[in-house]
Design a protein around this motif. Structure first.
Motif: not given
Lengths: 351, 337
Positions: A90, A92, A143, A145-146, A149, A275, A285
């Motif tokens: 993902i 972000l 991860q 998303f981390v 981020l 997304i 997803l």
């Protein structure tokens, strides 16, 4: 047509059908509003109507053309996000990458350099952002998303520092061409052309080679893909770079549109748009599915919703409310348990 | 990761220890570098300025401990402040019941998001991201612009409702923060609910097999997080004496960063409430140092936050891998013996 091509065609058709049906329904709703407003059905096609296309200054204008042009931003983001999500990731940071790219372009022009130099410089900045995300995910094993981020947080600050905390305005014919340019003999908005070009490149790179299939293999089962000899890390790394480049193009188009780059607002909260487009376009997803056409259709569905909202005088601050609800609804419909709950409710209703 | 939680508690507390060291280093640096920095007032000021951030961070900590994430924090804070301001100014409701209503709404909103995540297995970041849009747009829908609150209770709360300890005056918002922190510590570290939260975050499958109430606990953490965000919004309204739909943008990132810096493992199950509070104080000190310096602009706050986030995420990753290696070595040794 062999069996596997047949299979992928069916999958592609079902993925793209739902967003297209939804877009047509939205257009009909708008036509109905125009009908009640003007009193005649033809009102929707006349000047000011939602479905009208009026030639002004030799270029087509109207809500439809506006949607096609503005939707290109979301479509670009969706192309990149589709790649990342297919590999079970993902991203972000795309909104922030848009801001960094836009500010870089504006800052380069601000220092007196021409636009043909600013655009590669800005895309290079996007490339660095993508490589950073890819590095954290594939080598750092964070991860997704981390990992993204971190850039999402720090990137806004970087953009603000690059712009010295100000909104940079600029005039440059090359960059402005990206939003308002005119191609001879082709009455198509340039942003749409850029998005289509990006889609074409992505299509050739993934579907005319084995890359798309390998990426789906990585997304469905990373461990098995690695054991099968797929260079999993390299593939995933490339998806993050591609996503950042797409976001970079989107950022350039957006700041060309307003001839300025606002480090704290450019691309703000467009992550969800990307997304949404991918999920609405039939991908999961959980990774393992890459449907380029679906993602682009999903992006245009989102843009049609936004344009509809603006046509109904909903303020841009409130517009995300119904859109977020639709996004949740689409994701819920993807959940098997929700579908079985729905069936149970329908059955109870029949009894 | 599951079998070795007893003998490796030292390594697990390492991030918190490092965070404490960094906080001390930052405060020392500030005291040497700036004249009026070294005072009890400055340190207390950290608590006053960051009280609403701290309250919001408490809820986020519980959610992260359970293995989830809440991205709706900033939007819920803004939405709550607008709801309270609107109730007080436009409908003549006293601030106290208005705040209570808002906190209840926040908890309900959190529970709804938790329910979607739990029942339909949707990714937490997606549901709470959508929740962020819903709350933010709803705030703009109620009040398109900032409205200030003129109720006498707010003037009283900021002027008279203070606790004097020696030279220190502790305003109401800091007292609420400290109270909420104490309450959250009790919930997290001394109740069955708190143990379930850690269990789910550490190993969800294991928790299910032990027939712990996974669903109810998860919904409970999101409800608490929503309630904390709403309480933070109420405190924010008290602090700013206004409700602003455009406020607290990006607060969710700040509180996640505070939790991670304070030693909360982002995959869940490891960390303490005290760690988060240290994390909040570190972020507050950085902001304070940047303010004292004066030449930096606000951009550097988010860059510094991002860098710290990266540093501590990396540190956690190293510790987790180190423990896994050690566990493997221990298993190999016991197999041979």
């Amino acid at each position: 047509m062999n069996a596997s091509a047949m299979h992928s065609w069916h999958r592609w058709r079902s993925a793209i059908a739902w967003p297209l049906v939804a877009i047509v329904m939205l257009l009909l709703v708008n036509a109905a509003f125009d009908w009640t407003r003007t009193g005649t059905f033809a009102g929707a096609f006349q000047r000011g109507g939602f479905l009208s296309i009026v030639m002004i200054d030799g270029r087509p204008t109207g809500a439809i053309m506006d949607t096609l042009s503005r939707g290109a931003t979301v479509a670009l983001l969706a192309i990149g996000m589709a790649l990342v999500i297919a590999g079970r990731g993902i991203d972000l940071s795309i909104g922030t990458v848009m801001a960094i790219t836009g500010v870089t372009a504006a800052a380069v022009v601000d220092r007196g350099a021409p636009g043909w130099l600013a655009i590669p410089a800005a895309l290079a900045a996007a490339l660095v952002c993508g490589a950073w995300n890819g590095f954290l995910v594939t080598i750092g094993r964070l991860q997704p998303f981390v990992a993204t981020l971190i850039l999402m947080v720090a990137g806004r600050g970087i953009a603000q520092a690059l712009a010295d905390g100000q909104i940079l305005t600029f005039r440059d014919p090359v960059i402005e061409f990206l939003s308002g340019g005119r191609v001879p003999w082709l009455p198509v908005p340039v942003p749409l052309l850029v998005a289509m070009l990006a889609a074409l490149v992505t299509f050739i790179a993934t579907r005319r080679t084995a890359a798309g299939l390998l990426l789906e293999a990585v997304g469905s089962n990373p461990g098995a893909a690695r054991l099968a000899g797929i260079r999993e890390r390299l593939l995933v790394f490339v998806t993050y770079v591609a996503s950042a480049l797409c976001a970079g193009l989107a950022g350039l188009i957006e700041c060309a549109r307003v001839r300025s780059a606002d480090p704290s607002r450019l691309g703000l909260s467009l992550e969800l748009a990307g997304i949404f487009a991918v999920v609405a376009g039939g991908a999961s997803l959980a990774g393992g599915r890459f449907v380029l056409g679906g993602a682009i259709a999903g992006a245009y569905l989102l843009q049609t919703m936004t344009t509809t909202m603006y046509a109904r005088d909903v303020s841009s601050d409130v517009a995300p409310l119904p859109i977020a609800c639709v996004i949740l609804a689409v994701c819920l419909l993807g959940s098997p348990r929700f579908r079985s709950d729905l069936r149970a409710i329908v059955k109870r209703g029949k009894q | 990761m599951t079998s070795d939680s007893t003998h490796s508690s030292g390594a697990r507390h390492l991030p918190t220890m490092i965070a404490l060291t960094i906080l001390a280093a930052l405060l020392t640096f500030g005291s040497i570098r700036f004249d009026h920095f070294a005072s009890v007032g400055t340190f207390a000021g950290l608590f006053h300025e960051y009280s609403f951030v701290g309250i919001a961070a408490l809820g986020t900590t519980l959610v992260i401990l359970s293995g989830g994430i809440d991205l709706s924090v900033g939007a819920v804070v803004a939405c709550t402040s607008v709801i309270i301001a609107s109730l007080v100014e436009r409908h003549g409701v006293h601030p106290l019941p208005a705040s209570a209503i808002a906190v209840a709404l926040g908890a309900g909103f959190g529970a709804a998001m938790g329910g979607l995540i739990e029942r339909y297995r949707l990714p937490a970041f997606l549901v709470t991201l959508a929740g962020m849009f819903v709350a933010r747009s709803f705030a703009f829908w109620i009040e398109p612009h900032s409205i200030s609150v003129h109720h006498p209770a707010y003037a009283w709360a900021s002027m008279s409702a203070v606790l004097r300890v020696g030279e220190l005056t502790i305003p109401l918002r800091t007292m609420i923060f400290l109270g909420a922190a104490a309450l959250t510590m009790v919930i997290a570290h001394a109740t069955p609910f708190g143990r379930y939260v850690y269990a789910i975050g550490g190993n969800e499958t294991g928790a299910r097999r032990m027939s712990l109430p996974v669903g109810a606990t998860r919904i409970g953490t999101y409800a608490l997080a929503g309630g904390c965000s709403a309480l933070a919004g109420a405190v924010f309204t008290l602090y700013k004496q206004a409700g602003d739909p455009a406020s607290a943008v990006g607060l969710e990132l700040e509180v996640i960063a505070a939790a991670v810096i304070g030693g909360i493992l982002l995959s869940g199950g490891v960390g303490t409430i005290a760690g988060t509070i240290i994390g909040v104080l570190i972020l507050g000190t950085i902001r304070l140092l940047i303010d004292f310096q004066g030449t930096f602009n606000a951009a550097w706050t988010s860059i510094a936050t991002g860098v710290l986030l990266l540093l501590f995420v990396g540190l956690q990753e190293i510790i987790v891998r180190f423990e896994r290696l050690r566990a493997r070595a221990a298993r190999a040794a016991s197999g041979r013996g």
